[in-house]
Motif scaffolding. Sequence first.
Motif, PDB file in Angstrom:
ATOM      1  N   GLY A  59       7.798  -4.899 -21.763  1.00 32.50           N
ATOM      2  CA  GLY A  59       7.287  -4.117 -20.532  1.00 32.50           C
ATOM      3  C   GLY A  59       7.901  -4.932 -19.265  1.00 32.50           C
ATOM      4  O   GLY A  59       8.299  -5.989 -19.466  1.00 32.50           O
ATOM      5  N   SER A  60       7.883  -4.313 -18.159  1.00 31.68           N
ATOM      6  CA  SER A  60       8.371  -4.717 -16.983  1.00 31.68           C
ATOM      7  C   SER A  60       7.250  -5.665 -16.297  1.00 31.68           C
ATOM      8  O   SER A  60       7.399  -6.377 -15.585  1.00 31.68           O
ATOM      9  N   GLY A 156      12.817   1.961 -24.898  1.00 35.01           N
ATOM     10  CA  GLY A 156      13.148   3.296 -24.622  1.00 35.01           C
ATOM     11  C   GLY A 156      14.091   3.482 -23.634  1.00 35.01           C
ATOM     12  O   GLY A 156      14.153   2.660 -22.593  1.00 35.01           O
ATOM     13  N   GLN A 157      14.822   4.675 -23.773  1.00 36.21           N
ATOM     14  CA  GLN A 157      15.480   4.792 -22.568  1.00 36.21           C
ATOM     15  C   GLN A 157      15.128   5.930 -21.521  1.00 36.21           C
ATOM     16  O   GLN A 157      14.668   6.965 -22.174  1.00 36.21           O
ATOM     17  N   PHE A 158      15.047   5.437 -20.477  1.00 38.12           N
ATOM     18  CA  PHE A 158      14.354   6.336 -19.317  1.00 38.12           C
ATOM     19  C   PHE A 158      15.125   7.155 -18.709  1.00 38.12           C
ATOM     20  O   PHE A 158      16.304   6.815 -18.460  1.00 38.12           O
ATOM     21  N   LEU A 260       9.542   4.192 -10.473  1.00 37.40           N
ATOM     22  CA  LEU A 260      10.779   4.417 -11.370  1.00 37.40           C
ATOM     23  C   LEU A 260      11.563   3.184 -11.240  1.00 37.40           C
ATOM     24  O   LEU A 260      12.487   3.126 -12.304  1.00 37.40           O
ATOM     25  N   LYS A 261      11.335   2.119 -10.522  1.00 37.24           N
ATOM     26  CA  LYS A 261      12.288   1.067 -10.643  1.00 37.24           C
ATOM     27  C   LYS A 261      11.882   0.272 -11.737  1.00 37.24           C
ATOM     28  O   LYS A 261      12.699  -0.564 -12.443  1.00 37.24           O
ATOM     29  N   TYR A 262      10.581   0.380 -12.185  1.00 35.68           N
ATOM     30  CA  TYR A 262      10.128  -0.226 -13.544  1.00 35.68           C
ATOM     31  C   TYR A 262      11.014   0.372 -14.891  1.00 35.68           C
ATOM     32  O   TYR A 262      11.384  -0.298 -15.774  1.00 35.68           O
ATOM     33  N   MET A 266      13.567  -1.542 -17.327  1.00 36.44           N
ATOM     34  CA  MET A 266      13.360  -1.426 -18.708  1.00 36.44           C
ATOM     35  C   MET A 266      14.609  -1.064 -19.613  1.00 36.44           C
ATOM     36  O   MET A 266      14.858  -1.338 -20.614  1.00 36.44           O
ATOM     37  N   ASN A 267      15.474  -0.185 -18.855  1.00 36.06           N
ATOM     38  CA  ASN A 267      16.715   0.409 -19.443  1.00 36.06           C
ATOM     39  C   ASN A 267      17.671  -1.061 -19.450  1.00 36.06           C
ATOM     40  O   ASN A 267      18.401  -0.980 -20.678  1.00 36.06           O
ATOM     41  N   SER A 268      17.614  -1.919 -18.602  1.00 34.44           N
ATOM     42  CA  SER A 268      18.507  -3.026 -18.646  1.00 34.44           C
ATOM     43  C   SER A 268      17.914  -3.899 -19.704  1.00 34.44           C
ATOM     44  O   SER A 268      18.785  -4.684 -20.346  1.00 34.44           O
TER      45      SER A 268
END
Length: 424
Positions: A59-60, A156-158, A260-262, A266-268
């Motif tokens: 989690g972010s 997960g890929q968002f 959406l920044k979170y 999480m993608n990174s």
Amino acid sequence: MVYVLSQNRKPLMPCTNVIARLLLKQGKAKVRKREPFTIQLAYETTDYTQDLTLGVDTGSGTLGAAVSRENGEIVYLSEVEVRNDITGKMTRRAKYRRNRRSRKTRYRKARWQNRANSIRTGRFSPTMQSKLHSHVKEIEYIRSILPITEMVFETGQFDPHLMKNPNLADPKVRHWGYQKGSNYGFENTKAMVLNRDRYTCQSCKGRHKDSKLEVHHIVFRSQGGSDDGENLITLCHTCHKALHSGKINSVFHGKTNGTLKYATQMNSIRKQLLNLYPDAIETLGYVTKANQLQLGMGKKHYIDACVIATQGNEFSLKSPLYKKKCIPAGDFQQAKGVRSEKPITTGKISGFRKFDKVRYLGKEYFIKGRMTKGYAILMDISGTKADFSAMPKGWKTPKLKKLKRLEARSTWMVTTVAVTLNIA
């Protein structure tokens, strides 16, 4: 539940409190860490272990971790609150630096792109480094006290574009929707907003005869306003100036920045974690949610971690919850005041530092602030100030000499919480 290390600090299977007490009483073990309670054996023993699965709910903002036996017993459970204050601290530091340079008599030209770290390939931002290190630190700590044989990460890929525009889920829209966004056909967002509003001031409708048009943020950026077209409106220069000076009131409704920044973060983090742990099994959020609903469990980060570790099977809690909060390694601000005329004590005061874990009146707290006169401000792990106004005289304000330090400050605060399973 007590965690056990071998004589050469190799993690073994945990034991019960009774066994640990006997080993300590007989001098066959010594205490390695207080929370979570860990002992190290003083004699040679076999290295026999059982299979343990580590499940991590990445989690972010908050991450959960759980370690499960094959029979579903949860032998370790934690919830870590990662730092989200890196950007603010660096912005404040830059403000102080600029102010200090302007006060000095010798002018120093601002430096930007001449630092090797700012232009190196594959650079990770300080915020992302902190979040990634929080995940890695918790994973490595668990592996240092338990013999982990398998790891499962919920990642997960968002798709931020799809999250912003749910219509893209329609197959008829998807094939062209990703190529034609809201600004398609325009040079930038400003041009799109001007065209949408027909190049007319939306406040006076052109009554001021002011030909200079400007794009206004309905919710100010200083208040978290978004740069999307939904938060932008066309105003003439006269109305724009009057609105900011408070002569007219805004009747428009905008929007703040979304979260959406979170998803982007999480993608990174997902990519970096899988690079660091290539043998880890990857699972997705919808799988965890389906298993969670099937088991009838409540929505918590540590519950998600248990579901991930057991891969959807029933489980039982044999470990308390270790709540952790990441904090800075130290206090680096040396002074306060407009001209830094008030020095700040960053060292120990009466043997105590900020964020030390202490016992006061039979309860455990963390030091939130200290006074050079010998007093302290206490708080819980969430940062809520402890209130002692109902105590008798002499105990309303905690004195440092009446505190007992339990743990010295480190890069996270830890407390133990007893939890039960909530069946939804």
